[in-house]
Design a protein around this motif. Structure first.
Motif, PDB file in Angstrom:
ATOM      1  N   SER A  15       0.002  -3.640  -3.082  1.00  0.00           N
ATOM      2  CA  SER A  15      -1.177  -3.394  -2.245  1.00  0.00           C
ATOM      3  C   SER A  15      -1.548  -4.642  -1.444  1.00  0.00           C
ATOM      4  N   HIS A  19      -1.650  -5.067   2.644  1.00  0.00           N
ATOM      5  CA  HIS A  19      -2.826  -5.617   3.320  1.00  0.00           C
ATOM      6  C   HIS A  19      -2.416  -6.755   4.250  1.00  0.00           C
ATOM      7  N   CYS A  80      -3.484   5.687   2.890  1.00  0.00           N
ATOM      8  CA  CYS A  80      -4.548   6.398   2.177  1.00  0.00           C
ATOM      9  C   CYS A  80      -4.740   5.795   0.783  1.00  0.00           C
ATOM     10  N   PRO A  81      -5.919   6.009   0.204  1.00  0.00           N
ATOM     11  CA  PRO A  81      -6.133   5.534  -1.170  1.00  0.00           C
ATOM     12  C   PRO A  81      -5.117   6.172  -2.122  1.00  0.00           C
ATOM     13  N   LYS A  82      -4.693   5.400  -3.080  1.00  0.00           N
ATOM     14  CA  LYS A  82      -3.727   5.893  -4.053  1.00  0.00           C
ATOM     15  C   LYS A  82      -4.284   7.109  -4.787  1.00  0.00           C
ATOM     16  N   SER A  84      -4.817  10.046  -3.420  1.00  0.00           N
ATOM     17  CA  SER A  84      -5.409  11.024  -2.512  1.00  0.00           C
ATOM     18  C   SER A  84      -4.318  11.922  -1.934  1.00  0.00           C
TER      19      SER A  84
END
Length: 226
Positions: A15, A19, A80-82, A84
């Motif tokens: 992650s 970023h 996307c958020p993990k 989702s």
């Protein structure tokens, strides 16, 4: 890109890596299929020709092309958020509009028409619109691919002169980059099953870029010919 503790003496998670890459300007893109039948000798000759033409301030180069916009285009990859599960409606219809456009990379001027389909008559309609927008003091070359409707003998070119790309060479047409940006920025995860909504959205998208000449100039920079 591989970032290892051994090489950099740091430990970094996936992650964190994503970023950092986003901060560096990286985005997720789906690779485009590309022709593998290019004539490198013809492409090299064409590049040299365009390079010479660009030096003449009395010649305007207009790169022309057609593309289609669908009411339910293929969804693009998202960050996307993990965990989702993003969804996009799918109507299973065939809502589609076509656009003919031409761009002058020198200053980012962009001319386009939304059309139901493309044939010789509608291509001529676009040429008449383009003739209204070009400088009559300059020689205006319209550079395009080898589509059959571009080469019909009865076409009335007026003050425009056709110049054809080497076969299988969409990468030598800067307007291809503009189509890609429009679809990515305005049609990513867009969905409708109504032609009027598609055309309204498409009209707003095209007008935005017609009004942003510096942006179009940047997008259509002719780096391939440098």
């Amino acid at each position: 890109m591989r970032i290892s503790k051994k090489n950099h003496a740091v430990a970094i998670s996936y992650s964190q890596t994503c970023h950092i890459l986003r901060q560096m300007g990286y985005v997720r893109l789906r690779p485009r299929r590309w022709p593998g039948k290019q004539d490198e000798e013809a492409r090299s000759t064409f590049k040299k020709e365009i390079h010479v033409l660009r030096q003449n301030q009395e010649i305007d180069l207009w790169f022309c092309d057609e593309t289609g916009f669908e009411g339910d285009p293929q969804p693009r990859t998202l960050l996307c958020p993990k965990g989702s599960r993003p969804r996009l409606p799918y109507f299973g219809g065939h809502v589609r509009s076509n656009v003919i456009g031409s761009v002058r990379p020198r200053d980012g001027k962009f001319v386009s028409l939304i059309l139901p389909y493309v044939d010789t008559e509608l291509f001529e309609l676009f040429l008449k619109e383009l003739q209204r927008r070009v400088s009559k003091r300059h020689r205006n070359l319209v550079i395009m691919d080898n589509a059959s409707w571009h080469k019909v003998k009865r076409i009335q070119w007026g003050c425009l002169e056709p110049l054809y790309l080497p076969t299988y060479s969409p990468d030598l047409n800067p307007i291809e980059q503009l189509w890609r940006v429009i679809k990515q920025e305005f049609f990513s995860n867009f969905c409708t099953n109504r032609h009027e909504i598609l055309d309204e959205h498409l009209e707003r998208s095209l007008k935005y870029f017609m009004d942003q000449r510096e942006l179009v100039k940047s997008i259509c920079a002719m780096t391939t010919f440098d």
